[in-house]
Enzyme design. Structure first.
Site, PDB file in Angstrom:
ATOM      1  N   GLU A 125      -3.508  -2.235   3.483  1.00 18.80           N
ATOM      2  CA  GLU A 125      -2.730  -1.502   2.479  1.00 18.80           C
ATOM      3  C   GLU A 125      -1.762  -2.441   1.759  1.00 18.80           C
ATOM      4  O   GLU A 125      -0.980  -2.023   0.916  1.00 18.80           O
ATOM      5  CB  GLU A 125      -1.951  -0.362   3.144  1.00 18.80           C
ATOM      6  CG  GLU A 125      -2.794   0.855   3.461  1.00 18.80           C
ATOM      7  CD  GLU A 125      -3.968   0.562   4.402  1.00 18.80           C
ATOM      8  OE1 GLU A 125      -3.711   0.003   5.493  1.00 18.80           O
ATOM      9  OE2 GLU A 125      -5.108   0.863   4.056  1.00 18.80           O
TER      10      GLU A 125
ATOM     11  N   ASP B 244     -10.914   4.282   1.365  1.00 18.87           N
ATOM     12  CA  ASP B 244     -10.272   3.754   2.565  1.00 18.87           C
ATOM     13  C   ASP B 244     -11.125   4.041   3.798  1.00 18.87           C
ATOM     14  O   ASP B 244     -10.610   4.225   4.888  1.00 18.87           O
ATOM     15  CB  ASP B 244      -8.854   4.328   2.751  1.00 18.87           C
ATOM     16  CG  ASP B 244      -8.109   3.681   3.919  1.00 18.87           C
ATOM     17  OD1 ASP B 244      -8.340   2.492   4.178  1.00 18.87           O
ATOM     18  OD2 ASP B 244      -7.309   4.373   4.569  1.00 18.87           O
TER      19      ASP B 244
ATOM     20  N   ASN C 266     -10.785  -1.731   5.283  1.00 14.77           N
ATOM     21  CA  ASN C 266     -10.982  -1.355   3.884  1.00 14.77           C
ATOM     22  C   ASN C 266     -10.622  -2.507   2.942  1.00 14.77           C
ATOM     23  O   ASN C 266      -9.789  -3.338   3.254  1.00 14.77           O
ATOM     24  CB  ASN C 266     -10.116  -0.145   3.558  1.00 14.77           C
ATOM     25  CG  ASN C 266      -8.634  -0.426   3.765  1.00 14.77           C
ATOM     26  OD1 ASN C 266      -8.184  -0.551   4.892  1.00 14.77           O
ATOM     27  ND2 ASN C 266      -7.878  -0.570   2.690  1.00 14.77           N
TER      28      ASN C 266
END
Lengths: 172, 610
Positions: B211, B337, B295
């Protein structure tokens, strides 16, 4: 210009100040606790330079996304960082506290943006942060979002009186 | 079986497993078990004697199966609390305790304290405590609560990762720090939360931070010195990915030169994600490690046209030098994701008339993959819950077929995408019973509304480009614990839970499966039928990994950490405000009632028969 601004609050709400030299709060003025030695000093209300200015608050909202504040704090509900829309503050809810949180960072994972972002923008961010819990006048808080509705607009945010940060009047 | 990190150990332990495997039959007759034939323990490649629990997943194959059968379906109802221990940290407890030589090792979320508890003494007093004092600022760049998934053990040393991206080695006898190696930089959003695996003298560790636009990697450290032996990146040129002559991916989509560069817009691989925060498994016969990559970054897929190699897939590598042997991308050009980090469980099964070395991978994208672990060929990929984000997996090309109407578009709100970003199953590890040939899968049932947005890369801050809000999927339940039959390719049974089942699973030769709920119930069920045998209400929601061992007194114990948190429980552990439905990257809105069901905690509970 200053004279004009002073003349009418409505004018202040609409003004777009592109060039001005907003200053960081004086270092000694940033207070983190209501506790103090000796008799309580009445809290000195430092007027946030932009809290009456709708454009500045909406700029703050834009910057809040651009500087990735939303990635850590979501749209006020929190995530990696604490919620900013509630009545609880770790480091104080006063404008200068919020400025200091953004500019200087905080030890448990709040980055210090002051090294990259100017004082004007930080004040705008601070005004927007405070608008999330209804701490700026309703008529300057952003009313709508251009994106997915994820919460009530800031304009509709109920004023969440800071519960753990504001100095209390002396007890009887 | 304490030092298990050499080829051949698998054979020995499998034989031990056989004898244990036959012992529990009498007890396991209860329930609707009749239709499940019990087979000798030949399917797990390593399972140990069960007295100790020396690695988070129980064995290199990641089965989380114990040959212990003192606690079985006939007596599990009598389980009682033996002792408990407060970790002193009220954040999400995702770790598995280890048990080695009469000592239990427990690692906490940030600040990553390591406790050694003396199992030979009544009440298991602390032998020693080790505090690595990670940087406090690391808490701000940990995407999904400040969790740690547990330590590893080899040769008298405990190894684990600290949130601020260090790996430490601690003397198991004394708690003295032996080495500490810095592997990443929190100013780039690099944290470490996964449990290492030790293979042939190397400590294998990976980075979190998908992230934050990290450039993901897996690194091998020399167990003796802490020196970096090799590092394999998951984006960039082949040389950095350790792709060379031995690399033979099964499908054309994963073949080519420097795909880690060419499947990205110029330079975006440098901030492309692909971390490693799940579990690693190891097959000593093939001498290959298996793990998934996370991801790609940013979340908004519009910003990174291309397959985004080598994110969201499964690698097989040689543990000695890290050389890639095959790769399979579960979600090429991941849209949601849907990481590939979920564990790969190594089992040997007859498959369509032929004995095959398989890998079971309950994917985040909602498909249950059965893969030939020698070659990377996908033999089956079946939805194990409600999926509308994809139409299936094309077994000819290996490619996931996305559903176009659910694809994110910048600035457009796409509603009812299932499964949501946390997937059908997130980190919570499944367990495999070689006796029942069933895979016990804790998972969730969530969908989401999603708007892809512009993203700015500013190192040390999130690199997402998406707003999302999750909610319960069809059926009115948000979590489920079930037994998947990989040969029949269907559920043998399932148990619906109100909240996502965010705890790991454990299964034993007594045919008892264990898991915890986010309300705090720790449950034992008949592994053959799913019938509940026993439950105990712990102090806080459970998101940990249950383990079992034989104590110095000869009795079988079952241990679990209770303490809600993690991505799903952050609404409680981090006091998120669900009036904003994007709080916690969208998870808080799906969990808005959790605070009425549980409070923060951090306590180890240990159970035994009276």
């Amino acid at each position: 210009m200053t004279a004009l601004l002073a003349a009418s609050a409505a004018c202040e709400r609409e003004t777009r100040r592109f060039h001005d030299e907003a200053q960081p709060p004086a270092a000694g003025g940033v207070r983190l606790t209501a506790l103090e030695p000796g008799p309580a000093t009445s809290s000195r209300a430092l007027r946030h330079p932009y809290e009456d200015n709708a454009w500045a608050v909406s700029e703050g909202k834009r910057l809040y996304s651009q500087f990735n504040c939303a990635g850590c704090h979501a749209h006020g509900g929190g995530g990696m960082g604490p919620p900013l829309m509630d009545a609880l503050w770790r480091y104080g809810a006063e404008p200068e506290n919020v400025f200091a949180s953004i500019a200087g960072g905080r030890p448990n994972g709040m980055p210090a943006f002051g090294t990259k972002v100017g004082a004007t923008q930080i004040w705008q961010l601070a005004a927007y942060v405070r608008s999330m819990s209804g701490l700026v006048p309703k008529d300057v808080a952003p009313g709508r979002t251009d994106h997915m509705q994820v919460k009530a607009g800031e304009q509709a945010a109920p004023e969440a009186v800071p519960r753990n940060a504001a100095p209390e009047p002396p007890a009887p | 079986m304490r030092f298990r990190a050499f080829a051949g150990a698998g054979l020995i332990t499998a034989v031990l497993g056989c004898t244990d495997g036959n012992g529990g039959d009498a007890a396991a007759s209860a329930g609707a078990a009749a239709n499940r034939t019990r087979v000798a323990d030949t399917t797990a490649i390593a399972s140990g004697s069960g007295a100790e629990w020396t690695q988070v997943a129980g064995d290199d194959a990641n089965t989380r199966y114990s040959p212990l059968d003192e606690i079985n379906t006939a007596n599990a109802a009598q389980l009682t609390l033996a002792w408990s221990f407060s970790t002193g940290v009220n954040r999400g407890q995702e770790a598995a305790p280890l048990v080695i030589d009469g000592t239990m090792y427990v690692v906490t979320p940030y600040p990553n304290i390591l406790y050694a508890l003396d199992l030979t003494q009544p009440g298991a007093p602390t032998r020693w405590t080790y505090r690595p004092e990670p940087l406090a600022a690391a808490q701000g760049v940990a995407c999904c609560d400040v969790v740690n998934r547990g330590p590893a053990y080899a040769d008298g040393r405990i190894f684990y990762n600290t949130l601020d991206a260090h790996t430490v080695a601690v003397d198991a006898a004394t708690g003295r720090e032996i080495w500490r190696t810095r592997l990443g930089d929190i100013n780039r959003g690099e944290t470490m939360t996964m449990a290492p695996l030790v293979v042939k003298g190397k400590v294998l560790v990976g980075v979190s931070g998908g992230e934050f636009g990290v450039r993901g990697w897996l690194t091998a450290l020399d167990a003796a010195s802490g020196a970096i032996a090799w590092r394999a990146y998951h984006t960039g040129p082949d040389a950095d990915v350790l792709i060379g002559d031995r690399f033979k991916p099964f499908y054309a989509m994963d073949q080519g030169t420097d795909l880690g560069v060419t499947s990205w817009p110029p330079d975006m691989w440098r901030t492309g994600g692909g971390g490693v925060w799940g579990f690693i498994s190891y097959d000593p016969d093939l001498d290959l490690i298996y793990y998934g990559t996370a991801n790609p970054g940013p979340w908004n897929p519009d910003l990174r046209p291309g397959d985004n190699k080598w994110t969201a897939g499964i690698f097989a590598r040689d543990p000695d030098d890290g050389a890639a042997v095959w790769f399979y991308q579960t979600s090429p050009h991941d849209l949601y994701d849907h990481d590939g980090i979920n564990e790969s469980i190594l089992v040997d099964l007859p498959w369509q008339g032929r004995d095959r070395k398989l890998l079971l991978h309950p994917g985040r994208n909602g498909y249950m993959y059965v893969i030939d672990r020698a070659t990377g060929e996908v033999l089956a990929a079946d939805a194990f819950g409600f999926v509308n984000s994809a139409r299936g997996v094309d077994l000819r090309t290996g490619r996931l077929i996305p559903e176009p109407s659910k694809a994110p578009v910048t600035g457009r709100v796409v509603r009812m995408i299932c499964p949501a970003a946390p997937g059908m199953k997130d980190w919570q590890p499944a367990a495999w019973s070689p006796r029942l040939r069933l895979l016990f899968v804790p998972h969730q049932n969530l969908c989401m509304d999603h708007e892809a947005l512009e993203a700015n890369y500013i190192s040390g801050t999130p690199y997402l480009g998406a707003d999302a809000k999750y909610y319960g999927g069809p059926g009115g339940w948000r979590g489920r614990f079930g037994a998947w039959d990989p040969v029949a390719r269907e559920w043998a049974w399932t148990i619906e839970e109100n909240f996502p089942v965010w705890s790991g699973a454990l299964v034993t030769a007594g045919d008892v499966a264990f898991y915890g709920t986010m309300e705090g119930w720790f449950k034992a069920v008949d592994a053959a039928s799913g019938r509940e045998l026993w439950r105990f209400k712990t102090g806080s929601g459970i998101i940990g990994q249950p383990v079992t061992y034989r104590g110095p007194d000869g009795k079988q114990y079952v241990a679990i950490l209770s303490g809600v948190g993690g991505w799903s429980g952050a609404i409680v552990s981090a006091d998120l405000d669900p009036r904003d439905s994007t709080a916690g990257a969208g998870f808080a809105s799906a969990m808005r009632d959790l605070p009425q069901h549980t409070t923060k905690g951090g306590t180890l509970y240990v159970f035994a028969l009276p």
